[in-house]
Design a protein around this motif. Structure first.
Motif, PDB file in Angstrom:
ATOM      1  N   THR A   3       0.788  -1.221   0.000  1.00  0.00           N
ATOM      2  CA  THR A   3       0.000   0.000   0.000  1.00  0.00           C
ATOM      3  C   THR A   3       0.821   1.272   0.000  1.00  0.00           C
ATOM      4  N   GLY A   4       2.129   1.254   0.339  1.00  0.00           N
ATOM      5  CA  GLY A   4       2.851   2.520   0.409  1.00  0.00           C
ATOM      6  C   GLY A   4       4.281   2.331   0.836  1.00  0.00           C
ATOM      7  N   ALA A   5       4.944   3.468   1.186  1.00  0.00           N
ATOM      8  CA  ALA A   5       6.340   3.429   1.592  1.00  0.00           C
ATOM      9  C   ALA A   5       6.631   4.610   2.481  1.00  0.00           C
ATOM     10  N   SER A   6       7.719   4.498   3.258  1.00  0.00           N
ATOM     11  CA  SER A   6       8.146   5.602   4.116  1.00  0.00           C
ATOM     12  C   SER A   6       9.646   5.552   4.262  1.00  0.00           C
ATOM     13  N   GLY A   7      10.247   6.621   4.798  1.00  0.00           N
ATOM     14  CA  GLY A   7      11.680   6.656   5.026  1.00  0.00           C
ATOM     15  C   GLY A   7      12.081   5.736   6.156  1.00  0.00           C
ATOM     16  N   THR A   8      13.354   5.369   6.210  1.00  0.00           N
ATOM     17  CA  THR A   8      13.832   4.433   7.217  1.00  0.00           C
ATOM     18  C   THR A   8      15.138   4.911   7.813  1.00  0.00           C
ATOM     19  N   ALA A   9      15.469   4.319   8.991  1.00  0.00           N
ATOM     20  CA  ALA A   9      16.792   4.460   9.589  1.00  0.00           C
ATOM     21  C   ALA A   9      17.128   3.139  10.226  1.00  0.00           C
ATOM     22  N   HIS A  10      18.414   2.796  10.334  1.00  0.00           N
ATOM     23  CA  HIS A  10      18.758   1.504  10.919  1.00  0.00           C
ATOM     24  C   HIS A  10      20.044   1.615  11.699  1.00  0.00           C
ATOM     25  N   ALA A  11      20.214   0.660  12.618  1.00  0.00           N
ATOM     26  CA  ALA A  11      21.390   0.668  13.480  1.00  0.00           C
ATOM     27  C   ALA A  11      22.628   0.313  12.678  1.00  0.00           C
ATOM     28  N   ALA A  12      23.775   0.800  13.147  1.00  0.00           N
ATOM     29  CA  ALA A  12      25.039   0.481  12.496  1.00  0.00           C
ATOM     30  C   ALA A  12      25.241  -1.016  12.500  1.00  0.00           C
ATOM     31  N   GLY A  13      25.574  -1.575  11.348  1.00  0.00           N
ATOM     32  CA  GLY A  13      25.843  -2.996  11.245  1.00  0.00           C
ATOM     33  C   GLY A  13      24.613  -3.841  11.036  1.00  0.00           C
ATOM     34  N   SER A  14      23.410  -3.252  11.078  1.00  0.00           N
ATOM     35  CA  SER A  14      22.199  -4.028  10.876  1.00  0.00           C
ATOM     36  C   SER A  14      21.803  -3.977   9.412  1.00  0.00           C
ATOM     37  N   PRO A  15      20.993  -4.965   8.949  1.00  0.00           N
ATOM     38  CA  PRO A  15      20.565  -4.933   7.561  1.00  0.00           C
ATOM     39  C   PRO A  15      19.634  -3.765   7.296  1.00  0.00           C
ATOM     40  N   GLN A  16      19.710  -3.205   6.086  1.00  0.00           N
ATOM     41  CA  GLN A  16      18.825  -2.110   5.718  1.00  0.00           C
ATOM     42  C   GLN A  16      17.406  -2.647   5.561  1.00  0.00           C
ATOM     43  N   PRO A  17      16.427  -2.170   6.329  1.00  0.00           N
ATOM     44  CA  PRO A  17      15.065  -2.673   6.197  1.00  0.00           C
ATOM     45  C   PRO A  17      14.398  -2.148   4.939  1.00  0.00           C
ATOM     46  N   SER A  18      13.392  -2.894   4.460  1.00  0.00           N
ATOM     47  CA  SER A  18      12.618  -2.463   3.308  1.00  0.00           C
ATOM     48  C   SER A  18      11.762  -1.260   3.670  1.00  0.00           C
ATOM     49  N   GLU A  19      11.465  -0.426   2.685  1.00  0.00           N
ATOM     50  CA  GLU A  19      10.636   0.738   2.932  1.00  0.00           C
ATOM     51  C   GLU A  19       9.149   0.437   2.718  1.00  0.00           C
ATOM     52  N   ARG A  20       8.807  -0.719   2.180  1.00  0.00           N
ATOM     53  CA  ARG A  20       7.438  -1.004   1.789  1.00  0.00           C
ATOM     54  C   ARG A  20       6.571  -1.357   2.991  1.00  0.00           C
ATOM     55  N   THR A  21       5.401  -0.738   3.090  1.00  0.00           N
ATOM     56  CA  THR A  21       4.410  -1.138   4.079  1.00  0.00           C
ATOM     57  C   THR A  21       3.276  -1.845   3.362  1.00  0.00           C
ATOM     58  N   THR A  22       2.472  -2.584   4.109  1.00  0.00           N
ATOM     59  CA  THR A  22       1.444  -3.430   3.533  1.00  0.00           C
ATOM     60  C   THR A  22       0.177  -3.364   4.371  1.00  0.00           C
ATOM     61  N   ALA A  23      -0.923  -3.824   3.815  1.00  0.00           N
ATOM     62  CA  ALA A  23      -2.186  -3.854   4.551  1.00  0.00           C
ATOM     63  C   ALA A  23      -2.545  -5.297   4.875  1.00  0.00           C
ATOM     64  N   TRP A  24      -2.793  -5.571   6.144  1.00  0.00           N
ATOM     65  CA  TRP A  24      -3.152  -6.930   6.573  1.00  0.00           C
ATOM     66  C   TRP A  24      -4.583  -7.216   6.150  1.00  0.00           C
ATOM     67  N   GLN A  25      -4.787  -8.330   5.454  1.00  0.00           N
ATOM     68  CA  GLN A  25      -6.064  -8.576   4.789  1.00  0.00           C
ATOM     69  C   GLN A  25      -6.937  -9.641   5.448  1.00  0.00           C
ATOM     70  N   THR A  26      -6.411 -10.447   6.362  1.00  0.00           N
ATOM     71  CA  THR A  26      -7.188 -11.562   6.896  1.00  0.00           C
ATOM     72  C   THR A  26      -7.850 -11.204   8.225  1.00  0.00           C
ATOM     73  N   SER A  27      -8.768 -12.068   8.644  1.00  0.00           N
ATOM     74  CA  SER A  27      -9.544 -11.806   9.862  1.00  0.00           C
ATOM     75  C   SER A  27      -8.826 -12.249  11.127  1.00  0.00           C
ATOM     76  N   THR A  28      -7.701 -12.924  10.981  1.00  0.00           N
ATOM     77  CA  THR A  28      -6.892 -13.303  12.138  1.00  0.00           C
ATOM     78  C   THR A  28      -5.489 -12.739  11.963  1.00  0.00           C
ATOM     79  N   SER A  29      -4.846 -12.444  13.080  1.00  0.00           N
ATOM     80  CA  SER A  29      -3.464 -11.971  13.038  1.00  0.00           C
ATOM     81  C   SER A  29      -2.530 -13.148  12.791  1.00  0.00           C
ATOM     82  N   ALA A  30      -1.274 -12.863  12.560  1.00  0.00           N
ATOM     83  CA  ALA A  30      -0.320 -13.909  12.191  1.00  0.00           C
ATOM     84  C   ALA A  30      -0.200 -14.999  13.251  1.00  0.00           C
TER      85      ALA A  30
END
Length: 236
Positions: free
Chosen positions: A30-57
């Motif tokens: 559904t969209g994207a936003s800016g990110t920041a991450h800790a030194a030495g950690s993997p760069q996270p994805s900027e993509r956000t999503t919409a949860w579509q099901t009636s139960t959580s993970a």
């Protein structure tokens, strides 16, 4: 910035907000936003999503309000909205021990629980939609950032998880970590949840037991906590 009880330095690294992505057939971009991450950690994805099901993970019913209520974290100034019942009892125990043993300067604005916002950046973040997860200082420990906590803090978290006998999972063990995140890790009706809840209630009724009385660094407790950690990390 708070001061550590065991160190003159802060017990956490202050980071700006970040997002990551964990794939799921239940997610829709559904969209994207800016990110920041800790030194030495993997760069996270900027993509956000919409949860579509009636139960959580984690298998609990997503709800806008049914069964959700504000709960006070005993011994602290914090309140957090959660699914009432055994799930709240266990998550409040996690938050209470975190307050006592890791960061006694936490306030209500530092903890989040139930959410109605279906925009998530990892499947496990959908657990907020069912009121079965909390995040403690999520802006300081965002998704995708590693190394937010001191090693002794991680040892305490491992001991808290051992208290919960596998009914709680820590976001620090996810492939894309979120060290602020704690979720119920059993489905509705699992007898382990009722057993752990009964244990916590018995501690609350017994002076000298439970949160505020525990030494997470007793060798026997350290071994038990690390054994559980190996099991949960293999499941990631």
């Amino acid at each position: 910035m708070s001061k550590s009880k065991n160190s003159p330095l802060s017990r956490r690294s202050v980071l700006s907000g970040g997002l990551g992505l964990a794939g799921s057939s239940a997610l829709m971009a559904t969209g994207a936003s800016g990110t920041a991450h800790a030194a030495g950690s993997p760069q996270p994805s900027e993509r956000t999503t919409a949860w579509q099901t009636s139960t959580s993970a984690n298998g609990w019913q997503v709800t806008d309000h049914d069964g959700i209520a504000p709960h006070r974290v005993e011994g602290s100034p914090m309140t957090v909205s959660l699914r009432s019942g055994d799930t709240a009892t266990v998550l409040l125990h996690v938050a209470r021990r975190y307050f006592y043993e890791i960061d006694s300067e936490l306030k209500t604005e530092d903890i989040t629980g139930h959410s109605t916002d279906r925009a998530v950046a990892a499947a496990f973040e959908s657990d907020y939609l069912s009121g079965t997860a909390i995040a403690i200082r999520p802006h300081a420990c965002p998704l995708g950032a590693d190394g937010c906590l001191f090693p002794q803090d991680v040892d305490v978290i491992r001991d808290i998880l051992a208290d919960c006998e596998g009914t709680v999972r820590w976001g620090g063990d996810e492939k894309s970590p979120k060290q602020s995140h704690f979720q119920i890790d059993v489905t509705p009706g699992d007898p382990r949840l009722a057993r752990v809840t009964a244990k916590i209630h018995s501690w609350q009724a017994t002076p000298g037991k439970g949160a505020g009385t525990i030494d997470a660094f007793v060798p026997q407790r350290l071994r038990a906590a690390r054994d559980l950690a190996h099991t949960q990390q293999r499941a990631a």
